[in-house]
Design an enzyme around this catalytic site. Structure first.
Site, PDB file in Angstrom:
ATOM      1  N   SER A 178       0.839  -1.199   0.000  1.00  4.23           N
ATOM      2  CA  SER A 178       0.000   0.000   0.000  1.00  4.23           C
ATOM      3  C   SER A 178       0.877   1.254   0.000  1.00  4.23           C
ATOM      4  CB  SER A 178      -0.929  -0.004   1.214  1.00  4.23           C
ATOM      5  OG  SER A 178      -0.187  -0.197   2.388  1.00  4.23           O
TER       6      SER A 178
ATOM      7  N   ASP B 111       8.427  -2.955  -5.650  1.00  2.00           N
ATOM      8  CA  ASP B 111       7.041  -2.554  -5.375  1.00  2.00           C
ATOM      9  C   ASP B 111       6.638  -1.328  -6.189  1.00  2.00           C
ATOM     10  OD1 ASP B 111       7.428  -4.531  -3.545  1.00  2.00           O
ATOM     11  OD2 ASP B 111       7.390  -3.237  -1.781  1.00  2.00           O
TER      12      ASP B 111
ATOM     13  N   TYR C  98      14.465  -6.292   7.942  1.00  3.51           N
ATOM     14  CA  TYR C  98      14.647  -6.129   6.497  1.00  3.51           C
ATOM     15  C   TYR C  98      16.014  -5.509   6.215  1.00  3.51           C
ATOM     16  CZ  TYR C  98      13.544  -4.825   1.683  1.00  3.51           C
ATOM     17  OH  TYR C  98      13.554  -4.699   0.313  1.00  3.51           O
TER      18      TYR C  98
HETATM   19  C1  GLA Z   1       9.384  -5.433   0.406  1.00  3.68           C
HETATM   20  C2  GLA Z   1      10.272  -4.431  -0.328  1.00  3.68           C
HETATM   21  C3  GLA Z   1      10.633  -4.932  -1.730  1.00  3.68           C
HETATM   22  C4  GLA Z   1      11.184  -6.350  -1.692  1.00  3.68           C
HETATM   23  C5  GLA Z   1      10.284  -7.251  -0.847  1.00  3.68           C
HETATM   24  C6  GLA Z   1      10.887  -8.605  -0.639  1.00  3.68           C
HETATM   25  O1  GLA Z   1       8.128  -5.531  -0.223  1.00  3.68           O
HETATM   26  O2  GLA Z   1       9.622  -3.186  -0.438  1.00  3.68           O
HETATM   27  O3  GLA Z   1      11.553  -4.050  -2.340  1.00  3.68           O
HETATM   28  O4  GLA Z   1      12.506  -6.367  -1.246  1.00  3.68           O
HETATM   29  O5  GLA Z   1      10.008  -6.702   0.419  1.00  3.68           O
HETATM   30  O6  GLA Z   1      10.994  -9.268  -1.841  1.00  3.68           O
END
Ligand code: GLA
Length: 404
Positions: free
Chosen positions: A145, A190, A240
């Site tokens: 989103s 994304d 992350y």
């Molecule tokens: C999130 C990040 C993406 C990607 C995914 C994992 O959605 O925004 O850039 O790294 O995680 O694939």
């Protein structure tokens, strides 16, 4: 009802919801600002396979979906940025136009301000504007989103202020807003998917060259079903960024053995195995997963070219096991949903989707069995977790676009 009619039915339902949403946002804008807005629609995304590969310059296979954010936007002459999130109770945020911006409360405003800030830093002149937005992409569910919002804002500002940005330039600005302003070191997938989506196609994106190929993904007998754990990703931001650092550490260590290596994309399986003992065991597992996942995207695209969804589905399961055991970004709720899916005859493949630690699984489901699959997965999950997962059928749609 035959398969095509049933597919049409869910598409029509989503379409009706979408029309209502557009009306609601336009009405809210008009009553607040008493002028005509530009209307923009910006989609969330799914990712069929290729997780945590984008920031390693690898391959991904996302698609824009028919869950969207709608934005109503217009210029104002007051040198103010006035924002209203129609789905939140936070009133109107008002910020004077500046050369550079600071993080603000409420949190959602930062996705907009981050884009304005990055546009200014890239030398694009914008001015005062009004914006009302709202949507039907569940927040924190891994359907992006935030990227949909950033993509919609950059697209809208490019229109309002005649910036003439290409979709690729918009993608980069939206990604930088997330990296530098919001503070998540995400890759480009994304924002790219939101801005480049094409109806009934998945996008095979090479995250190093940013070349992409569209693969038709339009079968009446196979549906994309998202099952939402309703677990929200509190850990995701920091974990992350840690995964990203571990991958960079692996690439840097291997670079010493082969100077042509700049990211894990450049690493072969044989080189990784040869220097396994030079790497921290955790870093080695992270690297191995990324190499395997890149290969799965390549092979998965071959499956799609042969219309072999059975083989493609098996790779989705493999992807999940790698994310669970080697990359360690899954969680018990996601694992349970995949386990539930594995027990169903009508599910071809299932895996966690997006950053991880919560959010959704993505499942390829035989249309004929879809209703039963939903019932059985829900029951399986409920018996063990005491709650029911959310279930969404995602149809693949077009990227960010102007509605008026
Ligand atoms: C999130 C990040 C993406 C990607 C995914 C994992 O959605 O925004 O850039 O790294 O995680 O694939």
């Amino acid at each position: 009802m035959n398969l095509t009619e049933r597919k049409d039915l869910t598409e029509r339902k989503n379409l009706a919801e979408r029309k209502e949403l557009i009306k609601k946002i336009e009405r809210s804008f008009r009553s607040r600002f008493r002028k005509d807005p530009l209307l923009i629609e910006s989609p969330g995304r799914v990712n069929l396979i290729g997780e945590h590969t984008d920031y390693n310059h690898g391959f991904v296979l996302p698609a824009a979906i028919d869950r969207i954010i709608v934005l109503a936007m217009a210029r104002n002459e007051q040198d103010l940025i006035r924002l209203h999130a129609a789905d939140m109770d936070s009133g109107c945020v008002e910020i004077p136009v500046q050369n550079s911006y600071k993080k603000n409360d409420p949190g959602w405003a930062n996705y907009v301000l981050g884009v304005v800030d990055q546009l200014a830093k890239a030398g694009h002149v914008t001015g005062g504007f009004d914006c009302v937005f709202g949507g039907n992409i569940p927040i924190g569910a891994g359907m992006s989103s935030s990227a949909a919002l950033e993509s919609g804002v950059v697209f809208g500002l490019s229109e309002l202020f005649d910036l003439g940005l290409s979709r690729l330039e918009m993608t980069r600005i939206a990604q930088r807003a997330e990296n530098h302003f919001v503070g998540v070191q995400c890759g480009i997938m994304d924002q790219f998917a939101s801005l480049h989506g094409k109806k009934n196609c998945v996008i095979k994106l090479d995250c190093r060259s940013l070349d992409f190929e569209l693969y038709p993904f339009d079968r009446d007998d196979v549906r994309i079903m998202l099952c939402d754990t309703n677990v929200r990703r509190e850990l995701a931001g920091s974990e992350y960024n840690i995964r990203r650092q571990q991958c960079e550490e692996g690439a840097a260590a291997l670079h010493k053995h082969d100077p042509s290596i700049h990211s894990l994309r450049d690493v072969s399986f044989s080189l990784l195995e040869e220097h396994k003992n030079d790497l921290d065991p955790v870093v080695y597992r992270r690297c191995r997963y990324v190499l395997e996942e890149n290969r799965r995207v390549q092979m998965g695209c071959e499956d799609l070219s042969k219309n072999d969804f059975v083989s493609f589905g098996k790779r989705m399961y493999q992807s999940h096991y790698g994310l669970r055991d080697d990359y360690e970004v899954s969680c018990p709720e996601l694992d349970l949903l995949v386990e539930a899916a594995e027990k169903q005859e009508g599910v071809l493949g299932s895996r966690m989707m997006g950053g991880g630690f919560g959010g959704c699984t993505i499942n390829l489901v035989i249309q004929d069995r879809a209703e039963q699959v939903v019932e059985e997965i829900t029951q399986y999950y409920h018996e063990r977790m005491g709650t029911s997962p959310g279930v969404y059928i995602a149809n693949i749609g077009d990227g960010t676009r102007l509605l008026s």
